[in-house]
Scaffold this motif. Structure first.
Motif, PDB file in Angstrom:
ATOM      1  N   ILE A  47       0.907  -1.266  -0.234  1.00  0.00           N
ATOM      2  CA  ILE A  47       0.050  -0.031  -0.225  1.00  0.00           C
ATOM      3  C   ILE A  47       0.877   1.358   0.042  1.00  0.00           C
ATOM      4  N   LYS A  48       1.083   1.958  -1.283  1.00  0.00           N
ATOM      5  CA  LYS A  48       1.936   2.693  -1.523  1.00  0.00           C
ATOM      6  C   LYS A  48       1.816   4.395  -0.624  1.00  0.00           C
ATOM      7  N   PRO A  49       2.633   5.026  -0.566  1.00  0.00           N
ATOM      8  CA  PRO A  49       2.692   6.504   0.356  1.00  0.00           C
ATOM      9  C   PRO A  49       1.309   7.053   0.040  1.00  0.00           C
ATOM     10  N   PHE A  98      14.333  -2.332  -5.248  1.00  0.00           N
ATOM     11  CA  PHE A  98      12.888  -2.991  -5.175  1.00  0.00           C
ATOM     12  C   PHE A  98      12.533  -2.661  -6.615  1.00  0.00           C
ATOM     13  N   TYR A  99      12.797  -1.515  -7.261  1.00  0.00           N
ATOM     14  CA  TYR A  99      12.458  -1.032  -8.765  1.00  0.00           C
ATOM     15  C   TYR A  99      13.557  -0.983  -9.580  1.00  0.00           C
ATOM     16  N   ALA A 100      14.465  -1.842  -9.352  1.00  0.00           N
ATOM     17  CA  ALA A 100      15.702  -1.860 -10.001  1.00  0.00           C
ATOM     18  C   ALA A 100      15.483  -2.021 -11.602  1.00  0.00           C
ATOM     19  N   VAL A 101      14.462  -3.051 -11.702  1.00  0.00           N
ATOM     20  CA  VAL A 101      13.990  -3.491 -13.313  1.00  0.00           C
ATOM     21  C   VAL A 101      13.728  -2.234 -13.848  1.00  0.00           C
ATOM     22  N   HIS A 102      13.164  -1.201 -13.191  1.00  0.00           N
ATOM     23  CA  HIS A 102      12.745  -0.026 -13.932  1.00  0.00           C
ATOM     24  C   HIS A 102      13.812   1.124 -13.990  1.00  0.00           C
ATOM     25  N   SER A 103      14.989   0.827 -13.710  1.00  0.00           N
ATOM     26  CA  SER A 103      16.145   1.720 -13.491  1.00  0.00           C
ATOM     27  C   SER A 103      16.413   2.755 -14.777  1.00  0.00           C
ATOM     28  N   PRO A 145      12.482   6.475 -17.718  1.00  0.00           N
ATOM     29  CA  PRO A 145      12.511   7.881 -17.304  1.00  0.00           C
ATOM     30  C   PRO A 145      11.663   8.368 -16.101  1.00  0.00           C
ATOM     31  N   PHE A 146      10.802   7.420 -15.480  1.00  0.00           N
ATOM     32  CA  PHE A 146       9.879   7.833 -14.529  1.00  0.00           C
ATOM     33  C   PHE A 146      10.762   7.136 -13.132  1.00  0.00           C
ATOM     34  N   TYR A 147      11.821   6.480 -13.487  1.00  0.00           N
ATOM     35  CA  TYR A 147      12.401   5.976 -12.262  1.00  0.00           C
ATOM     36  C   TYR A 147      12.857   6.805 -11.027  1.00  0.00           C
ATOM     37  N   ASP A 165      11.773   9.763 -10.054  1.00  0.00           N
ATOM     38  CA  ASP A 165      10.553  10.191  -9.463  1.00  0.00           C
ATOM     39  C   ASP A 165       9.709   9.124  -8.659  1.00  0.00           C
ATOM     40  N   LEU A 166       9.690   7.892  -9.341  1.00  0.00           N
ATOM     41  CA  LEU A 166       9.271   6.735  -8.502  1.00  0.00           C
ATOM     42  C   LEU A 166       9.881   6.474  -7.257  1.00  0.00           C
ATOM     43  N   VAL A 167      11.122   6.479  -7.177  1.00  0.00           N
ATOM     44  CA  VAL A 167      11.902   6.192  -5.988  1.00  0.00           C
ATOM     45  C   VAL A 167      11.553   7.372  -5.054  1.00  0.00           C
ATOM     46  N   ASN A 213      -4.755 -10.595  -7.357  1.00  0.00           N
ATOM     47  CA  ASN A 213      -4.351  -9.378  -7.102  1.00  0.00           C
ATOM     48  C   ASN A 213      -4.139  -8.344  -7.984  1.00  0.00           C
ATOM     49  N   ARG A 214      -3.501  -8.756  -9.028  1.00  0.00           N
ATOM     50  CA  ARG A 214      -3.385  -7.779 -10.252  1.00  0.00           C
ATOM     51  C   ARG A 214      -4.717  -7.546 -10.960  1.00  0.00           C
ATOM     52  N   GLU A 215      -5.739  -8.295 -10.691  1.00  0.00           N
ATOM     53  CA  GLU A 215      -7.056  -7.839 -11.145  1.00  0.00           C
ATOM     54  C   GLU A 215      -7.741  -6.929 -10.320  1.00  0.00           C
ATOM     55  N   ALA A 233      -5.746  -1.421 -13.747  1.00  0.00           N
ATOM     56  CA  ALA A 233      -4.375  -1.087 -14.641  1.00  0.00           C
ATOM     57  C   ALA A 233      -3.618   0.037 -13.947  1.00  0.00           C
ATOM     58  N   THR A 234      -2.210  -0.086 -14.556  1.00  0.00           N
ATOM     59  CA  THR A 234      -1.312   0.835 -13.726  1.00  0.00           C
ATOM     60  C   THR A 234      -1.847   2.345 -13.737  1.00  0.00           C
ATOM     61  N   ASN A 235      -2.099   2.611 -14.846  1.00  0.00           N
ATOM     62  CA  ASN A 235      -2.805   4.093 -15.033  1.00  0.00           C
ATOM     63  C   ASN A 235      -4.194   4.086 -14.614  1.00  0.00           C
ATOM     64  N   ILE A 289      -8.987  -1.315  -7.303  1.00  0.00           N
ATOM     65  CA  ILE A 289      -8.453  -0.475  -6.323  1.00  0.00           C
ATOM     66  C   ILE A 289      -7.928   0.774  -6.882  1.00  0.00           C
ATOM     67  N   ARG A 290      -7.191   0.780  -8.094  1.00  0.00           N
ATOM     68  CA  ARG A 290      -6.694   1.808  -8.717  1.00  0.00           C
ATOM     69  C   ARG A 290      -7.669   2.730  -8.991  1.00  0.00           C
ATOM     70  N   LYS A 291      -8.891   2.312  -9.496  1.00  0.00           N
ATOM     71  CA  LYS A 291      -9.793   3.183 -10.254  1.00  0.00           C
ATOM     72  C   LYS A 291     -10.618   3.822  -8.980  1.00  0.00           C
ATOM     73  N   SER A 320      -2.864   9.020 -10.105  1.00  0.00           N
ATOM     74  CA  SER A 320      -2.168   9.341 -11.203  1.00  0.00           C
ATOM     75  C   SER A 320      -1.384   7.998 -11.585  1.00  0.00           C
ATOM     76  N   ILE A 321      -0.864   7.885 -12.803  1.00  0.00           N
ATOM     77  CA  ILE A 321      -0.030   6.590 -13.231  1.00  0.00           C
ATOM     78  C   ILE A 321       1.041   6.413 -12.051  1.00  0.00           C
ATOM     79  N   GLU A 322       1.545   7.311 -11.590  1.00  0.00           N
ATOM     80  CA  GLU A 322       2.628   7.343 -10.689  1.00  0.00           C
ATOM     81  C   GLU A 322       2.056   6.937  -9.165  1.00  0.00           C
ATOM     82  N   ARG A 323       1.218   7.772  -8.680  1.00  0.00           N
ATOM     83  CA  ARG A 323       0.454   7.589  -7.475  1.00  0.00           C
ATOM     84  C   ARG A 323      -0.573   6.865  -7.455  1.00  0.00           C
ATOM     85  N   ASN A 324      -0.207   5.578  -7.780  1.00  0.00           N
ATOM     86  CA  ASN A 324      -1.287   4.634  -7.892  1.00  0.00           C
ATOM     87  C   ASN A 324      -1.920   3.609  -6.752  1.00  0.00           C
ATOM     88  N   ALA A 325      -1.447   4.183  -5.834  1.00  0.00           N
ATOM     89  CA  ALA A 325      -2.047   3.287  -4.476  1.00  0.00           C
ATOM     90  C   ALA A 325      -1.470   1.970  -4.110  1.00  0.00           C
TER      91      ALA A 325
HETATM   92  P1  ADP Z   1       2.584  -2.075 -12.219  1.00  0.00           P
HETATM   93  O1  ADP Z   1       2.701  -1.351 -10.849  1.00  0.00           O
HETATM   94  O2  ADP Z   1       1.180  -1.807 -12.527  1.00  0.00           O
HETATM   95  O3  ADP Z   1       2.970  -3.335 -12.076  1.00  0.00           O
HETATM   96  P2  ADP Z   1       5.000  -0.934 -13.447  1.00  0.00           P
HETATM   97  O4  ADP Z   1       5.532  -2.336 -12.914  1.00  0.00           O
HETATM   98  O5  ADP Z   1       5.058  -0.691 -15.081  1.00  0.00           O
HETATM   99  O6  ADP Z   1       3.432  -1.116 -13.251  1.00  0.00           O
HETATM  100  O7  ADP Z   1       5.465   0.263 -13.016  1.00  0.00           O
HETATM  101  C1  ADP Z   1       5.751   0.208 -11.600  1.00  0.00           C
HETATM  102  C2  ADP Z   1       5.532   1.749 -10.871  1.00  0.00           C
HETATM  103  O8  ADP Z   1       5.912   2.704 -11.770  1.00  0.00           O
HETATM  104  C3  ADP Z   1       3.900   1.577 -11.070  1.00  0.00           C
HETATM  105  O9  ADP Z   1       3.035   1.202 -10.314  1.00  0.00           O
HETATM  106  C4  ADP Z   1       3.953   3.349 -11.032  1.00  0.00           C
HETATM  107  O10 ADP Z   1       3.850   3.891  -9.611  1.00  0.00           O
HETATM  108  C5  ADP Z   1       5.229   3.995 -11.757  1.00  0.00           C
HETATM  109  N1  ADP Z   1       4.968   4.149 -12.958  1.00  0.00           N
HETATM  110  C6  ADP Z   1       4.875   3.183 -14.189  1.00  0.00           C
HETATM  111  N2  ADP Z   1       4.830   3.763 -15.257  1.00  0.00           N
HETATM  112  C7  ADP Z   1       4.730   5.168 -15.085  1.00  0.00           C
HETATM  113  C8  ADP Z   1       4.758   6.173 -16.100  1.00  0.00           C
HETATM  114  N3  ADP Z   1       4.705   6.182 -17.475  1.00  0.00           N
HETATM  115  N4  ADP Z   1       5.042   7.562 -15.487  1.00  0.00           N
HETATM  116  C9  ADP Z   1       5.186   7.681 -14.192  1.00  0.00           C
HETATM  117  N5  ADP Z   1       5.232   6.683 -13.144  1.00  0.00           N
HETATM  118  C10 ADP Z   1       4.857   5.233 -13.519  1.00  0.00           C
END
Ligand code: ADP
Ligand code: MG
Length: 143
Positions: free
Chosen positions: A10-12, A50-55, A58-60, A62-64, A86-88, A92-94, A103-105, A110-115
Motif C-alpha cells: 500500500i503505497k505512500p 525494489f524497482y531496479a527493473v525500471h532503473s 524515465p520515471f525511475y 520520481d518513482l523512487v 491481486n493484479r485484477e 491497470a497501472t494508469n 483499487i486503482r480506479k 495518477s499513473i505514478e501515485r497509484n495506491a
Molecule cells: P505496475 O505497478 O502496474 O506493475 P509497472 O511495473 O509498469 O506497473 O511500474 C511500476 C510503477 O512505476 C507503477 O506502479 C507506477 O507507480 C510507476 N509508473 C509506471 N509507469 C509510469 C509512468 N509512465 N509514469 C510515471 N510513473 C510510472
C-alpha cells in the motif's frame, strides 16, 4: 490451482490518505487473505533496489522519490491464484484505464501515485516477499 502467495505494497499516497483499511478491504473482498503485514518507510536504497527493473525508465527517479516520501504497508497475500487475483483487483497501472471496482480506479491519483504495488508473477512474488520478510517470519505463518 493451489494456494499461492503474492506481495503487495500500500503505497505512500494511499497511506497518507488514510486508505489502509479501504484498500485492505478490497483485497479481502477479492478473496485474498493478509498473512503478513508491516508498516515501514522505505529507504532510498530499498526503493532503488525494489524497482531496479525500471532503473532505465524515465520515471525511475520520481518513482523512487514517491515511494520514499512516507510510510507504506508491505503485505503478503494468500489465496487461490493470488498473483493474478491481486493484479485484477488492483486494476491497470494508469487509473484512467483501470476497471470499475478496482483499487486503482477507486483510490489512485495518477499513473505514478497509484495506491498499490502487486507482484506480476509467482517468481517475482517469491523474490519480493523475500525482500521484505525474513524466512523466520514466514515460517511462523499459520492459520
Ligand atoms: P505496475 O505497478 O502496474 O506493475 P509497472 O511495473 O509498469 O506497473 O511500474 C511500476 C510503477 O512505476 C507503477 O506502479 C507506477 O507507480 C510507476 N509508473 C509506471 N509507469 C509510469 C509512468 N509512465 N509514469 C510515471 N510513473 C510510472
Ligand atoms: Mg510492476
Amino acid at each position: 490451482m493451489a494456494i499461492e502467495r503474492t506481495f503487495s505494497i500500500i503505497k505512500p499516497d494511499a497511506v497518507a490518505k488514510n486508505l489502509i483499511g479501504p484498500v485492505t478491504t478490497k483485497l479481502e473482498e477479492a478473496g485474498l487473505r493478509v498473512v503478513a503485514s508491516r508498516m515501514t518507510k522505505l529507504t532510498q536504497v530499498e526503493a532503488q533496489q525494489f524497482y531496479a527493473v525500471h532503473s532505465e525508465r524515465p520515471f525511475y527517479h520520481d518513482l523512487v522519490k514517491f515511494m520514499t516520501e512516507g510510510p507504506v504497508v508491505v503485505q503478503v497475500l494468500e489465496g487461490e491464484n493470488a498473483v493474478k487475483k491481486n493484479r485484477e483487483i488492483m486494476g491497470a497501472t494508469n487509473p484512467a484505464d483501470a476497471a470499475d471496482g478496482t483499487i486503482r480506479k477507486a483510490f489512485a491519483e495518477s499513473i505514478e501515485r497509484n495506491a498499490v504495488h502487486g507482484s506480476d508473477s509467482p517468481e517475482n512474488a517469491k523474490i519480493e516477499i523475500g525482500f521484505f520478510f525474513s524466512s523466520a517470519e514466514l515460517a511462523t505463518l499459520t492459520r
